[in-house]
Design an enzyme around this catalytic site. Structure first.
Site, PDB file in Angstrom:
ATOM      1  N   GLN A 191      -3.281 -50.367 -12.614  1.00 21.44           N
ATOM      2  CA  GLN A 191      -2.686 -48.668 -12.755  1.00 21.44           C
ATOM      3  C   GLN A 191      -1.739 -48.640 -14.024  1.00 21.44           C
ATOM      4  O   GLN A 191      -0.762 -49.457 -14.039  1.00 21.44           O
ATOM      5  CB  GLN A 191      -1.870 -48.613 -11.391  1.00 21.44           C
ATOM      6  CG  GLN A 191      -1.602 -47.098 -11.500  1.00 21.44           C
ATOM      7  CD  GLN A 191      -0.697 -46.624 -10.281  1.00 21.44           C
ATOM      8  OE1 GLN A 191       0.551 -46.835 -10.155  1.00 21.44           O
ATOM      9  NE2 GLN A 191      -1.262 -45.771  -9.297  1.00 21.44           N
ATOM     10  N   ASN A 208      -3.323 -41.094   1.811  1.00 18.00           N
ATOM     11  CA  ASN A 208      -2.283 -41.807   1.636  1.00 18.00           C
ATOM     12  C   ASN A 208      -1.181 -41.340   2.341  1.00 18.00           C
ATOM     13  O   ASN A 208      -0.674 -40.086   2.110  1.00 18.00           O
ATOM     14  CB  ASN A 208      -2.170 -42.376   0.411  1.00 18.00           C
ATOM     15  CG  ASN A 208      -0.765 -43.069   0.106  1.00 18.00           C
ATOM     16  OD1 ASN A 208      -0.253 -42.773  -0.870  1.00 18.00           O
ATOM     17  ND2 ASN A 208      -1.007 -44.506   0.509  1.00 18.00           N
ATOM     18  N   ARG A 213       3.605 -49.051   2.129  1.00 14.57           N
ATOM     19  CA  ARG A 213       4.813 -49.848   2.672  1.00 14.57           C
ATOM     20  C   ARG A 213       4.436 -50.400   4.128  1.00 14.57           C
ATOM     21  O   ARG A 213       5.116 -51.242   4.563  1.00 14.57           O
ATOM     22  CB  ARG A 213       6.039 -48.743   3.105  1.00 14.57           C
ATOM     23  CG  ARG A 213       6.414 -48.461   1.478  1.00 14.57           C
ATOM     24  CD  ARG A 213       7.500 -47.230   1.403  1.00 14.57           C
ATOM     25  NE  ARG A 213       7.138 -45.944   1.982  1.00 14.57           N
ATOM     26  CZ  ARG A 213       7.594 -45.178   2.281  1.00 14.57           C
ATOM     27  NH1 ARG A 213       9.105 -45.257   2.347  1.00 14.57           N
ATOM     28  NH2 ARG A 213       6.931 -43.973   2.684  1.00 14.57           N
ATOM     29  N   CYS A 218       3.941 -41.249  -8.934  1.00 12.23           N
ATOM     30  CA  CYS A 218       5.209 -41.737  -8.496  1.00 12.23           C
ATOM     31  C   CYS A 218       6.304 -40.692  -8.862  1.00 12.23           C
ATOM     32  O   CYS A 218       6.371 -39.925  -9.743  1.00 12.23           O
ATOM     33  CB  CYS A 218       5.261 -42.832  -9.777  1.00 12.23           C
ATOM     34  SG  CYS A 218       7.024 -43.713  -9.847  1.00 12.23           S
ATOM     35  N   LYS A 270      -4.493 -41.418  -8.635  1.00 15.10           N
ATOM     36  CA  LYS A 270      -3.432 -41.612  -7.465  1.00 15.10           C
ATOM     37  C   LYS A 270      -2.322 -40.436  -7.800  1.00 15.10           C
ATOM     38  O   LYS A 270      -1.567 -40.415  -8.681  1.00 15.10           O
ATOM     39  CB  LYS A 270      -2.713 -42.682  -7.220  1.00 15.10           C
ATOM     40  CG  LYS A 270      -2.003 -42.657  -5.771  1.00 15.10           C
ATOM     41  CD  LYS A 270      -1.334 -44.240  -5.413  1.00 15.10           C
ATOM     42  CE  LYS A 270      -0.807 -44.023  -4.180  1.00 15.10           C
ATOM     43  NZ  LYS A 270       0.406 -43.454  -3.803  1.00 15.10           N
ATOM     44  N   MET A 330       2.459 -50.517  -5.503  1.00 13.53           N
ATOM     45  CA  MET A 330       3.888 -50.213  -5.384  1.00 13.53           C
ATOM     46  C   MET A 330       4.849 -50.916  -6.266  1.00 13.53           C
ATOM     47  O   MET A 330       4.794 -52.387  -6.185  1.00 13.53           O
ATOM     48  CB  MET A 330       4.429 -50.669  -3.929  1.00 13.53           C
ATOM     49  CG  MET A 330       3.985 -49.652  -2.838  1.00 13.53           C
ATOM     50  SD  MET A 330       4.218 -50.174  -1.294  1.00 13.53           S
ATOM     51  CE  MET A 330       2.979 -51.488  -1.119  1.00 13.53           C
ATOM     52  N   ALA A 331       5.566 -50.443  -7.288  1.00 13.51           N
ATOM     53  CA  ALA A 331       6.173 -50.980  -8.272  1.00 13.51           C
ATOM     54  C   ALA A 331       7.406 -51.983  -7.557  1.00 13.51           C
ATOM     55  O   ALA A 331       8.241 -51.882  -6.569  1.00 13.51           O
ATOM     56  CB  ALA A 331       7.271 -50.093  -9.066  1.00 13.51           C
TER      57      ALA A 331
END
Length: 324
Positions: free
Chosen positions: A70, A203, A228, A102, A142, A17-18
Protein backbone atom coordinates in the site's frame (compact mmCIF):
# COMPACT_ATOMS: atom_id res chain seq x y z
CA UNK A 1 -13.66 -13.44 -6.41
CA UNK A 2 -11.17 -12.23 -9.00
CA UNK A 3 -8.98 -9.13 -8.83
CA UNK A 4 -7.62 -8.64 -12.30
CA UNK A 5 -6.18 -12.02 -13.22
CA UNK A 6 -5.82 -13.11 -9.60
CA UNK A 7 -8.21 -15.66 -8.15
CA UNK A 8 -8.71 -14.72 -4.50
CA UNK A 9 -9.38 -17.61 -2.10
CA UNK A 10 -12.43 -17.56 0.14
CA UNK A 11 -11.94 -15.71 3.39
CA UNK A 12 -11.53 -12.23 4.82
CA UNK A 13 -8.78 -9.83 3.76
CA UNK A 14 -6.33 -8.56 6.39
CA UNK A 15 -6.34 -4.76 6.39
CA UNK A 16 -3.27 -2.52 6.31
CA UNK A 17 -2.55 -0.84 9.66
CA UNK A 18 0.42 1.41 10.26
CA UNK A 19 2.64 0.06 13.03
CA UNK A 20 0.96 -3.33 13.03
CA UNK A 21 0.91 -5.14 9.70
CA UNK A 22 4.57 -6.00 9.39
CA UNK A 23 5.69 -9.28 7.80
CA UNK A 24 5.43 -11.28 11.04
CA UNK A 25 1.84 -10.13 11.57
CA UNK A 26 0.83 -10.62 7.93
CA UNK A 27 2.25 -14.12 7.80
CA UNK A 28 0.40 -15.10 10.97
CA UNK A 29 -2.91 -13.90 9.54
CA UNK A 30 -2.30 -15.55 6.17
CA UNK A 31 -1.47 -18.84 7.85
CA UNK A 32 -4.83 -18.66 9.65
CA UNK A 33 -6.83 -18.17 6.47
CA UNK A 34 -6.68 -14.52 5.41
CA UNK A 35 -7.59 -14.31 1.71
CA UNK A 36 -4.74 -11.85 1.21
CA UNK A 37 -2.78 -9.39 3.31
CA UNK A 38 -1.73 -5.76 2.85
CA UNK A 39 1.46 -4.03 3.97
CA UNK A 40 1.76 -1.02 6.20
CA UNK A 41 1.32 2.13 4.14
CA UNK A 42 4.46 3.65 2.66
CA UNK A 43 4.93 7.18 1.34
CA UNK A 44 5.19 7.37 -2.44
CA UNK A 45 7.09 10.66 -2.15
CA UNK A 46 9.57 9.21 0.36
CA UNK A 47 10.26 6.30 -1.97
CA UNK A 48 11.02 8.68 -4.84
CA UNK A 49 13.43 10.52 -2.53
CA UNK A 50 15.32 7.26 -1.95
CA UNK A 51 14.10 6.57 1.58
CA UNK A 52 15.03 2.97 2.31
CA UNK A 53 12.88 2.75 5.46
CA UNK A 54 9.79 3.28 3.32
CA UNK A 55 10.90 0.57 0.90
CA UNK A 56 11.61 -1.74 3.85
CA UNK A 57 7.97 -1.45 4.99
CA UNK A 58 6.98 -3.13 1.72
CA UNK A 59 9.77 -5.68 1.31
CA UNK A 60 8.81 -9.27 2.09
CA UNK A 61 11.17 -11.93 0.74
CA UNK A 62 8.81 -14.77 1.61
CA UNK A 63 5.20 -13.52 1.50
CA UNK A 64 2.59 -15.99 2.69
CA UNK A 65 -0.22 -16.13 0.15
CA UNK A 66 -1.38 -13.17 -1.93
CA UNK A 67 0.29 -9.96 -0.81
CA UNK A 68 -0.54 -6.31 -1.56
CA UNK A 69 1.66 -3.28 -0.95
CA UNK A 70 0.00 0.00 0.00
CA UNK A 71 1.20 3.47 -0.99
CA UNK A 72 -0.07 6.90 0.02
CA UNK A 73 0.33 10.32 -1.54
CA UNK A 74 -1.60 12.95 -3.46
CA UNK A 75 0.50 13.45 -6.59
CA UNK A 76 -0.24 11.12 -9.54
CA UNK A 77 3.20 11.46 -11.11
CA UNK A 78 4.95 10.80 -7.80
CA UNK A 79 2.80 7.73 -7.19
CA UNK A 80 3.64 6.38 -10.63
CA UNK A 81 7.35 6.96 -10.10
CA UNK A 82 7.24 5.21 -6.71
CA UNK A 83 5.59 2.19 -8.32
CA UNK A 84 8.24 2.07 -11.03
CA UNK A 85 10.94 2.23 -8.33
CA UNK A 86 9.57 -0.65 -6.24
CA UNK A 87 9.01 -2.73 -9.36
CA UNK A 88 12.59 -2.06 -10.35
CA UNK A 89 13.85 -3.23 -6.96
CA UNK A 90 12.28 -6.63 -7.54
CA UNK A 91 10.01 -6.54 -4.48
CA UNK A 92 7.59 -9.47 -4.31
CA UNK A 93 3.94 -8.40 -4.34
CA UNK A 94 0.74 -9.30 -6.15
CA UNK A 95 -1.34 -6.12 -5.79
CA UNK A 96 -0.79 -2.39 -5.37
CA UNK A 97 -3.25 -0.61 -3.08
CA UNK A 98 -3.71 3.17 -2.94
CA UNK A 99 -4.53 4.62 0.47
CA UNK A 100 -7.49 7.01 0.27
CA UNK A 101 -8.76 6.28 3.75
CA UNK A 102 -6.19 7.01 6.44
CA UNK A 103 -7.65 9.62 8.84
CA UNK A 104 -4.40 10.49 10.66
CA UNK A 105 -3.73 14.25 10.68
CA UNK A 106 -0.11 13.78 9.64
CA UNK A 107 -1.35 12.06 6.46
CA UNK A 108 -4.41 14.18 5.67
CA UNK A 109 -2.47 17.35 6.47
CA UNK A 110 -0.35 16.66 3.40
CA UNK A 111 -3.40 16.09 1.23
CA UNK A 112 -3.19 12.29 1.22
CA UNK A 113 -5.24 9.51 2.81
CA UNK A 114 -8.88 10.36 3.38
CA UNK A 115 -8.28 13.99 2.33
CA UNK A 116 -8.42 12.65 -1.23
CA UNK A 117 -12.12 11.90 -0.69
CA UNK A 118 -12.76 15.63 -1.18
CA UNK A 119 -11.52 15.45 -4.78
CA UNK A 120 -12.94 12.48 -6.74
CA UNK A 121 -11.32 13.68 -9.96
CA UNK A 122 -7.88 13.61 -8.34
CA UNK A 123 -8.66 10.13 -7.02
CA UNK A 124 -9.28 9.04 -10.60
CA UNK A 125 -6.00 10.55 -11.76
CA UNK A 126 -4.14 8.80 -8.95
CA UNK A 127 -5.58 5.46 -10.04
CA UNK A 128 -4.82 6.06 -13.71
CA UNK A 129 -1.20 6.95 -12.95
CA UNK A 130 -0.83 3.85 -10.78
CA UNK A 131 -2.42 1.54 -13.34
CA UNK A 132 -0.19 2.87 -16.11
CA UNK A 133 2.92 2.29 -13.98
CA UNK A 134 1.89 -1.06 -12.51
CA UNK A 135 2.01 -3.15 -15.68
CA UNK A 136 0.15 -6.42 -15.13
CA UNK A 137 -0.15 -5.87 -11.38
CA UNK A 138 -3.75 -5.04 -10.37
CA UNK A 139 -4.35 -1.75 -8.58
CA UNK A 140 -6.87 -1.52 -5.74
CA UNK A 141 -8.07 1.35 -3.55
CA UNK A 142 -8.97 1.60 0.14
CA UNK A 143 -11.25 4.53 0.92
CA UNK A 144 -13.68 5.89 3.49
CA UNK A 145 -17.32 6.88 3.18
CA UNK A 146 -16.18 10.46 2.71
CA UNK A 147 -14.56 13.35 4.54
CA UNK A 148 -17.46 14.38 6.77
CA UNK A 149 -21.26 14.35 6.88
CA UNK A 150 -21.40 17.04 4.20
CA UNK A 151 -19.01 15.19 1.89
CA UNK A 152 -20.11 11.56 1.53
CA UNK A 153 -18.23 10.96 -1.70
CA UNK A 154 -17.56 7.21 -1.70
CA UNK A 155 -19.83 6.48 -4.67
CA UNK A 156 -18.35 9.25 -6.80
CA UNK A 157 -14.80 8.27 -5.86
CA UNK A 158 -15.49 4.58 -6.54
CA UNK A 159 -16.83 5.42 -9.99
CA UNK A 160 -13.70 7.43 -10.77
CA UNK A 161 -11.53 4.57 -9.54
CA UNK A 162 -13.35 2.07 -11.75
CA UNK A 163 -13.25 4.32 -14.81
CA UNK A 164 -9.51 4.72 -14.41
CA UNK A 165 -8.68 1.05 -14.07
CA UNK A 166 -8.95 0.04 -10.41
CA UNK A 167 -9.60 -3.68 -10.02
CA UNK A 168 -11.26 -3.48 -6.55
CA UNK A 169 -12.28 -0.86 -4.02
CA UNK A 170 -12.51 -1.35 -0.28
CA UNK A 171 -14.88 0.94 1.61
CA UNK A 172 -14.57 1.68 5.30
CA UNK A 173 -18.05 2.70 6.36
CA UNK A 174 -17.14 5.85 8.28
CA UNK A 175 -16.10 9.35 7.27
CA UNK A 176 -12.74 10.79 8.20
CA UNK A 177 -14.51 13.03 10.73
CA UNK A 178 -15.90 9.94 12.49
CA UNK A 179 -12.46 8.30 12.76
CA UNK A 180 -13.29 4.91 14.36
CA UNK A 181 -16.61 5.73 16.06
CA UNK A 182 -19.64 5.51 15.86
CA UNK A 183 -20.58 2.16 14.20
CA UNK A 184 -20.09 1.99 10.44
CA UNK A 185 -22.83 2.83 7.96
CA UNK A 186 -23.34 -0.28 5.81
CA UNK A 187 -25.58 1.75 3.52
CA UNK A 188 -22.56 3.57 2.09
CA UNK A 189 -20.87 0.28 1.24
CA UNK A 190 -24.09 -0.97 -0.34
CA UNK A 191 -24.40 2.17 -2.44
CA UNK A 192 -20.85 1.73 -3.75
CA UNK A 193 -21.51 -1.91 -4.58
CA UNK A 194 -24.59 -0.92 -6.57
CA UNK A 195 -22.73 1.86 -8.39
CA UNK A 196 -19.75 -0.08 -9.76
CA UNK A 197 -19.16 -3.42 -11.45
CA UNK A 198 -15.70 -4.15 -10.04
CA UNK A 199 -15.46 -6.11 -6.75
CA UNK A 200 -16.15 -4.18 -3.55
CA UNK A 201 -14.87 -5.12 -0.10
CA UNK A 202 -16.57 -3.87 3.05
CA UNK A 203 -14.50 -2.80 6.05
CA UNK A 204 -15.16 -1.77 9.62
CA UNK A 205 -16.44 -3.26 12.89
CA UNK A 206 -15.78 -6.91 12.00
CA UNK A 207 -14.86 -8.62 15.27
CA UNK A 208 -16.74 -11.90 14.85
CA UNK A 209 -17.53 -14.27 12.02
CA UNK A 210 -21.17 -13.21 12.40
CA UNK A 211 -20.13 -9.61 11.71
CA UNK A 212 -18.59 -10.68 8.41
CA UNK A 213 -21.73 -12.53 7.37
CA UNK A 214 -23.86 -9.52 8.31
CA UNK A 215 -21.64 -7.21 6.27
CA UNK A 216 -21.99 -9.42 3.20
CA UNK A 217 -25.74 -9.79 3.66
CA UNK A 218 -26.50 -6.13 4.34
CA UNK A 219 -24.29 -4.60 1.66
CA UNK A 220 -24.01 -7.22 -1.07
CA UNK A 221 -20.25 -6.64 -1.11
CA UNK A 222 -17.94 -9.25 -2.58
CA UNK A 223 -15.56 -9.57 0.36
CA UNK A 224 -14.84 -8.25 3.82
CA UNK A 225 -11.66 -6.71 5.16
CA UNK A 226 -10.74 -7.20 8.81
CA UNK A 227 -8.38 -4.94 10.72
CA UNK A 228 -8.24 -4.33 14.47
CA UNK A 229 -10.56 -7.24 15.24
CA UNK A 230 -7.85 -9.70 14.18
CA UNK A 231 -5.02 -8.21 16.23
CA UNK A 232 -4.18 -10.73 18.93
CA UNK A 233 -6.83 -12.98 17.39
CA UNK A 234 -5.64 -14.51 14.10
CA UNK A 235 -8.15 -17.30 14.68
CA UNK A 236 -10.84 -14.88 13.52
CA UNK A 237 -9.80 -15.64 9.94
CA UNK A 238 -10.30 -19.37 10.54
CA UNK A 239 -13.74 -18.63 11.95
CA UNK A 240 -14.77 -16.40 9.05
CA UNK A 241 -13.52 -18.89 6.48
CA UNK A 242 -15.55 -21.67 8.12
CA UNK A 243 -18.64 -19.46 8.31
CA UNK A 244 -18.39 -18.54 4.63
CA UNK A 245 -18.15 -22.22 3.76
CA UNK A 246 -21.14 -23.09 5.96
CA UNK A 247 -18.95 -25.22 8.20
CA UNK A 248 -18.97 -25.46 12.01
CA UNK A 249 -16.88 -22.92 13.83
CA UNK A 250 -13.44 -24.22 14.81
CA UNK A 251 -12.71 -24.69 18.50
CA UNK A 252 -11.42 -21.52 20.14
CA UNK A 253 -7.71 -21.50 20.99
CA UNK A 254 -6.63 -22.50 24.47
CA UNK A 255 -4.78 -20.01 26.64
CA UNK A 256 -1.61 -22.00 26.01
CA UNK A 257 -2.12 -21.68 22.26
CA UNK A 258 -2.73 -17.94 22.51
CA UNK A 259 0.44 -17.39 24.50
CA UNK A 260 2.51 -19.63 22.22
CA UNK A 261 1.26 -17.64 19.22
CA UNK A 262 2.11 -14.34 20.92
CA UNK A 263 5.62 -15.58 21.67
CA UNK A 264 6.14 -16.89 18.14
CA UNK A 265 4.97 -13.63 16.58
CA UNK A 266 7.32 -11.50 18.66
CA UNK A 267 10.20 -13.93 18.06
CA UNK A 268 9.60 -13.58 14.31
CA UNK A 269 9.60 -9.79 14.66
CA UNK A 270 12.94 -9.90 16.47
CA UNK A 271 14.44 -12.23 13.87
CA UNK A 272 13.41 -9.91 11.04
CA UNK A 273 14.13 -6.50 12.59
CA UNK A 274 16.44 -7.08 15.50
CA UNK A 275 15.40 -6.92 19.13
CA UNK A 276 16.10 -3.19 19.50
CA UNK A 277 13.62 -2.27 16.77
CA UNK A 278 11.11 -5.06 17.26
CA UNK A 279 10.43 -4.94 20.99
CA UNK A 280 8.94 -1.42 21.20
CA UNK A 281 6.62 -2.40 18.33
CA UNK A 282 5.84 -5.71 20.03
CA UNK A 283 4.29 -3.92 23.00
CA UNK A 284 1.21 -2.86 21.04
CA UNK A 285 0.90 -6.31 19.46
CA UNK A 286 1.06 -8.01 22.87
CA UNK A 287 -1.62 -5.75 24.37
CA UNK A 288 -4.21 -7.20 21.99
CA UNK A 289 -3.53 -10.74 23.21
CA UNK A 290 -4.61 -9.68 26.70
CA UNK A 291 -8.18 -9.05 25.55
CA UNK A 292 -10.70 -10.90 27.72
CA UNK A 293 -8.19 -12.23 30.25
CA UNK A 294 -8.57 -11.91 33.99
CA UNK A 295 -6.45 -9.00 35.20
CA UNK A 296 -6.25 -7.59 31.67
CA UNK A 297 -5.62 -3.99 32.80
CA UNK A 298 -2.51 -4.93 34.78
CA UNK A 299 -1.34 -7.25 32.03
CA UNK A 300 -1.65 -4.48 29.44
CA UNK A 301 0.52 -2.29 31.65
CA UNK A 302 3.07 -5.11 31.75
CA UNK A 303 3.00 -5.27 27.95
CA UNK A 304 4.06 -1.62 27.81
CA UNK A 305 7.32 -2.46 29.59
CA UNK A 306 8.58 -5.10 27.12
CA UNK A 307 12.16 -4.25 26.19
CA UNK A 308 13.90 -7.58 25.55
CA UNK A 309 12.62 -10.84 24.17
CA UNK A 310 13.13 -12.55 27.54
CA UNK A 311 10.51 -10.12 28.92
CA UNK A 312 7.90 -11.93 26.81
CA UNK A 313 8.33 -15.11 28.86
CA UNK A 314 7.91 -13.13 32.08
CA UNK A 315 4.74 -11.59 30.65
CA UNK A 316 3.36 -15.02 29.79
CA UNK A 317 4.14 -16.26 33.30
CA UNK A 318 2.19 -13.28 34.66
CA UNK A 319 -0.74 -14.16 32.36
CA UNK A 320 -0.88 -17.71 33.74
CA UNK A 321 -0.68 -16.50 37.34
CA UNK A 322 -3.51 -14.04 36.78
CA UNK A 323 -5.79 -16.78 35.42
CA UNK A 324 -5.31 -19.11 38.46
Amino acid sequence: MRIGKLEIPQGAVFAPMAGFTDAACRHLMADHGAAYTVSEMASAKAITYGDQKSVALLRDPDPHGIYAVQLFGNEPDTLAEAIRIIRGKGLAFDLIDINMGCPAPKITGGGAGSKLMLDPQLCGRMVRAAVDAAGETPVTVKMRAGWDADHITAVEVAKQCQENGAALVTVHGRTREQMYIPPIDPGVIKAVKQAVSIPVAGNGDINLAADALSMLRETGCDAVMVGRGALGNPWLFDEIKAALAGEPAPAPPTLQKRMATLRAQIYDMCERKGEWTAMPQARSQAIHYMRGLRGAAALRRACSTLSHFEDVDRLIEAVYRAQD
